[in-house]
Design a protein around this motif. Structure first.
Motif, PDB file in Angstrom:
ATOM      1  N   ASP A   1       0.816  -1.221   0.000  1.00 24.72           N
ATOM      2  CA  ASP A   1       0.000   0.000   0.000  1.00 24.72           C
ATOM      3  C   ASP A   1       0.850   1.272   0.000  1.00 24.72           C
ATOM      4  N   GLY A   2       2.144   1.124  -0.215  1.00 20.84           N
ATOM      5  CA  GLY A   2       3.010   2.303  -0.287  1.00 20.84           C
ATOM      6  C   GLY A   2       3.604   2.726   1.040  1.00 20.84           C
ATOM      7  N   THR A   3       3.233   2.052   2.140  1.00 23.33           N
ATOM      8  CA  THR A   3       3.781   2.424   3.454  1.00 23.33           C
ATOM      9  C   THR A   3       5.235   1.948   3.557  1.00 23.33           C
ATOM     10  N   GLU A   4       5.936   2.618   4.428  1.00 25.15           N
ATOM     11  CA  GLU A   4       7.347   2.291   4.618  1.00 25.15           C
ATOM     12  C   GLU A   4       7.603   2.054   6.101  1.00 25.15           C
ATOM     13  N   SER A   5       8.297   0.995   6.446  1.00 28.80           N
ATOM     14  CA  SER A   5       8.611   0.754   7.863  1.00 28.80           C
ATOM     15  C   SER A   5      10.084   0.387   8.002  1.00 28.80           C
ATOM     16  N   PHE A   6      10.542   0.562   9.248  1.00 26.00           N
ATOM     17  CA  PHE A   6      11.960   0.366   9.536  1.00 26.00           C
ATOM     18  C   PHE A   6      12.131  -0.822  10.473  1.00 26.00           C
ATOM     19  N   GLY A   7      13.117  -1.673  10.211  1.00 23.41           N
ATOM     20  CA  GLY A   7      13.339  -2.831  11.074  1.00 23.41           C
ATOM     21  C   GLY A   7      14.570  -3.615  10.644  1.00 23.41           C
ATOM     22  N   ILE A   8      14.587  -4.853  11.113  1.00 19.79           N
ATOM     23  CA  ILE A   8      15.730  -5.728  10.812  1.00 19.79           C
ATOM     24  C   ILE A   8      15.183  -7.072  10.354  1.00 19.79           C
ATOM     25  N   SER A   9      15.833  -7.654   9.359  1.00 20.90           N
ATOM     26  CA  SER A   9      15.443  -9.009   8.949  1.00 20.90           C
ATOM     27  C   SER A   9      16.693  -9.889   8.968  1.00 20.90           C
ATOM     28  N   VAL A  10      16.482 -11.183   8.764  1.00 22.59           N
ATOM     29  CA  VAL A  10      17.638 -12.091   8.724  1.00 22.59           C
ATOM     30  C   VAL A  10      18.583 -11.655   7.602  1.00 22.59           C
ATOM     31  N   GLY A  11      17.979 -11.174   6.493  1.00 22.81           N
ATOM     32  CA  GLY A  11      18.789 -10.690   5.378  1.00 22.81           C
ATOM     33  C   GLY A  11      19.703  -9.548   5.808  1.00 22.81           C
ATOM     34  N   THR A  12      19.195  -8.687   6.713  1.00 26.12           N
ATOM     35  CA  THR A  12      20.025  -7.594   7.234  1.00 26.12           C
ATOM     36  C   THR A  12      21.234  -8.170   7.973  1.00 26.12           C
ATOM     37  N   LEU A  13      20.963  -9.159   8.825  1.00 28.27           N
ATOM     38  CA  LEU A  13      22.048  -9.756   9.618  1.00 28.27           C
ATOM     39  C   LEU A  13      23.068 -10.457   8.727  1.00 28.27           C
ATOM     40  N   VAL A  14      22.559 -11.117   7.678  1.00 28.11           N
ATOM     41  CA  VAL A  14      23.469 -11.826   6.764  1.00 28.11           C
ATOM     42  C   VAL A  14      24.393 -10.825   6.062  1.00 28.11           C
ATOM     43  N   LEU A  15      23.802  -9.748   5.503  1.00 28.37           N
ATOM     44  CA  LEU A  15      24.628  -8.767   4.795  1.00 28.37           C
ATOM     45  C   LEU A  15      25.521  -7.987   5.756  1.00 28.37           C
ATOM     46  N   ALA A  16      25.019  -7.747   6.992  1.00 31.18           N
ATOM     47  CA  ALA A  16      25.845  -7.035   7.983  1.00 31.18           C
ATOM     48  C   ALA A  16      27.061  -7.883   8.358  1.00 31.18           C
ATOM     49  N   THR A  17      26.848  -9.187   8.533  1.00 30.93           N
ATOM     50  CA  THR A  17      27.971 -10.075   8.855  1.00 30.93           C
ATOM     51  C   THR A  17      28.994 -10.067   7.732  1.00 30.93           C
ATOM     52  N   GLU A  18      28.489 -10.112   6.508  1.00 25.52           N
ATOM     53  CA  GLU A  18      29.403 -10.094   5.350  1.00 25.52           C
ATOM     54  C   GLU A  18      30.202  -8.790   5.322  1.00 25.52           C
ATOM     55  N   SER A  19      29.529  -7.669   5.603  1.00 22.21           N
ATOM     56  CA  SER A  19      30.218  -6.367   5.582  1.00 22.21           C
ATOM     57  C   SER A  19      31.253  -6.260   6.702  1.00 22.21           C
ATOM     58  N   ILE A  20      30.914  -6.790   7.880  1.00 21.21           N
ATOM     59  CA  ILE A  20      31.859  -6.718   9.007  1.00 21.21           C
ATOM     60  C   ILE A  20      33.111  -7.545   8.699  1.00 21.21           C
ATOM     61  N   LEU A  21      32.898  -8.748   8.171  1.00 21.46           N
ATOM     62  CA  LEU A  21      34.047  -9.607   7.842  1.00 21.46           C
ATOM     63  C   LEU A  21      34.896  -8.973   6.734  1.00 21.46           C
ATOM     64  N   LEU A  22      34.217  -8.367   5.757  1.00 30.36           N
ATOM     65  CA  LEU A  22      34.958  -7.704   4.683  1.00 30.36           C
ATOM     66  C   LEU A  22      35.719  -6.494   5.234  1.00 30.36           C
ATOM     67  N   PHE A  23      35.088  -5.771   6.177  1.00 30.55           N
ATOM     68  CA  PHE A  23      35.780  -4.631   6.801  1.00 30.55           C
ATOM     69  C   PHE A  23      37.053  -5.108   7.507  1.00 30.55           C
ATOM     70  N   MET A  24      36.945  -6.223   8.225  1.00 33.37           N
ATOM     71  CA  MET A  24      38.115  -6.736   8.942  1.00 33.37           C
ATOM     72  C   MET A  24      39.211  -7.189   7.963  1.00 33.37           C
ATOM     73  N   TYR A  25      38.767  -7.776   6.849  1.00 28.92           N
ATOM     74  CA  TYR A  25      39.746  -8.186   5.824  1.00 28.92           C
ATOM     75  C   TYR A  25      40.476  -6.963   5.260  1.00 28.92           C
ATOM     76  N   VAL A  26      39.712  -5.904   4.965  1.00 30.64           N
ATOM     77  CA  VAL A  26      40.314  -4.680   4.423  1.00 30.64           C
ATOM     78  C   VAL A  26      41.191  -4.005   5.486  1.00 30.64           C
ATOM     79  N   ALA A  27      40.677  -3.911   6.720  1.00 29.29           N
ATOM     80  CA  ALA A  27      41.411  -3.205   7.781  1.00 29.29           C
ATOM     81  C   ALA A  27      42.696  -3.939   8.172  1.00 29.29           C
ATOM     82  N   SER A  28      42.734  -5.242   7.941  1.00 29.97           N
ATOM     83  CA  SER A  28      43.942  -6.002   8.300  1.00 29.97           C
ATOM     84  C   SER A  28      44.917  -6.128   7.121  1.00 29.97           C
ATOM     85  N   CYS A  29      44.554  -5.508   5.982  1.00 32.82           N
ATOM     86  CA  CYS A  29      45.410  -5.545   4.774  1.00 32.82           C
ATOM     87  C   CYS A  29      46.771  -4.907   5.068  1.00 32.82           C
TER      88      CYS A  29
END
Ligand code: FES
Length: 266
Positions: A168-196
């Motif tokens: 219906d066009g409404t927008e809401s804010f929250g967290i899904s498993v997909g958020t956690l999956v992509l967040a985990t991937e980003s954190i691990l990638l950040f650590m890989y880059v930061a430890s370069c």
């Protein structure tokens, strides 16, 4: 008079005095990298249909950032975002100092392992460092800059997963498993880059000396970041594996095989 012993003492490919399973780690590394390459090729060229769900709320890490969607690019039907951007993560990982060690040992057998005899031909070839085609390894620092841009876009991707759009066009804010999956991937990638190894160049690695003031702060940062570098191999493998776990998750949700559970906050 020198007592030096020329190692390995045994001659012939794979011959060694070692009694441990020295071949186990290179074998699994070779298996993992080959699997990653084959899976990526098939996913990008053959199975590239379900790369996102809910109108791009969550996008597979292999195809992220989905530049075709983000910039509304006019591309041929067979084109996808992975074909446009994968050269950056490939270039970054391919020129990684740790990766060089892995492929020289696993694929080139030059050396095979510590105190293990390598193929006869490799004694004649020797190790020529960053010459010939391997001169491209010197691009690593520049690939790092591009990888930082990709990482920033992936962080935005995580934020993007937190906005849910109703029919219906409404927008809401929250967290899904997909958020956690992509967040985990980003954190691990950040650590890989930061430890370069090259990342430290951005934090005092280019200075001749660290004294007081800003240079002293930068010097302390350099030491902290160098601590991360100790576990660079761990971040290499975990961030790589998470790319594929994330892709399988997105693919399974897009195919309707599993649900993306969510917690709406507002
Ligand atoms: Fe491995 Fe830079 S040394 S990513």
């Amino acid at each position: 008079m020198s007592n030096a012993i020329k190692l390995p003492m045994e001659k012939g490919f794979g011959k060694t005095d070692r009694i441990d399973k020295w071949w186990s780690q290179p074998f699994w590394m070779g298996f993992g990298l080959t699997l990653a390459l084959v899976y990526t090729a098939l996913r990008v060229v053959v199975w590239d249909g379900d790369i996102q769900y809910e109108d791009h709320r969550v996008t597979s890490p292999i195809f992220s950032p989905d530049v075709i969607h983000i910039f509304d690019l006019d591309t041929p039907k067979w084109m996808n975002s992975a074909l446009l951007i994968l050269w950056i993560p490939f270039g970054f990982r391919g020129t990684c100092y740790y990766m060089r060690r892995v492929y020289h040992r696993v694929f080139f057998q030059n050396p095979t392992a510590c105190v293990v005899a390598k193929p006869e031909i490799n004694y004649r070839i020797g190790y020529k460092g960053e010459t010939g085609l391997f001169v491209l390894n010197n691009l690593h620092r520049y690939m790092l800059y591009l990888a930082i841009i990709i990482l920033s876009m992936k962080v935005y991707d995580v934020y993007h997963t937190m906005w849910f759009h109703g029919d219906d066009g409404t927008e809401s804010f929250g967290i899904s498993v997909g958020t956690l999956v992509l967040a985990t991937e980003s954190i691990l990638l950040f650590m890989y880059v930061a430890s370069c190894h090259a990342f430290r160049h951005l934090f005092g690695g280019g200075m001749n000396q660290w004294r007081n003031g800003i240079s002293g702060v930068v010097g302390r940062l350099y030491i902290k970041i160098s601590d991360l570098n100790v576990d660079h191999a761990f971040w290499f493998w975990t961030s790589l594996v998470m790319v594929f776990l994330g892709d399988l998750f997105v693919w399974a949700v897009a195919e309707g095989m599993i649900s993306d559970w969510r917690w709406i906050i507002t």
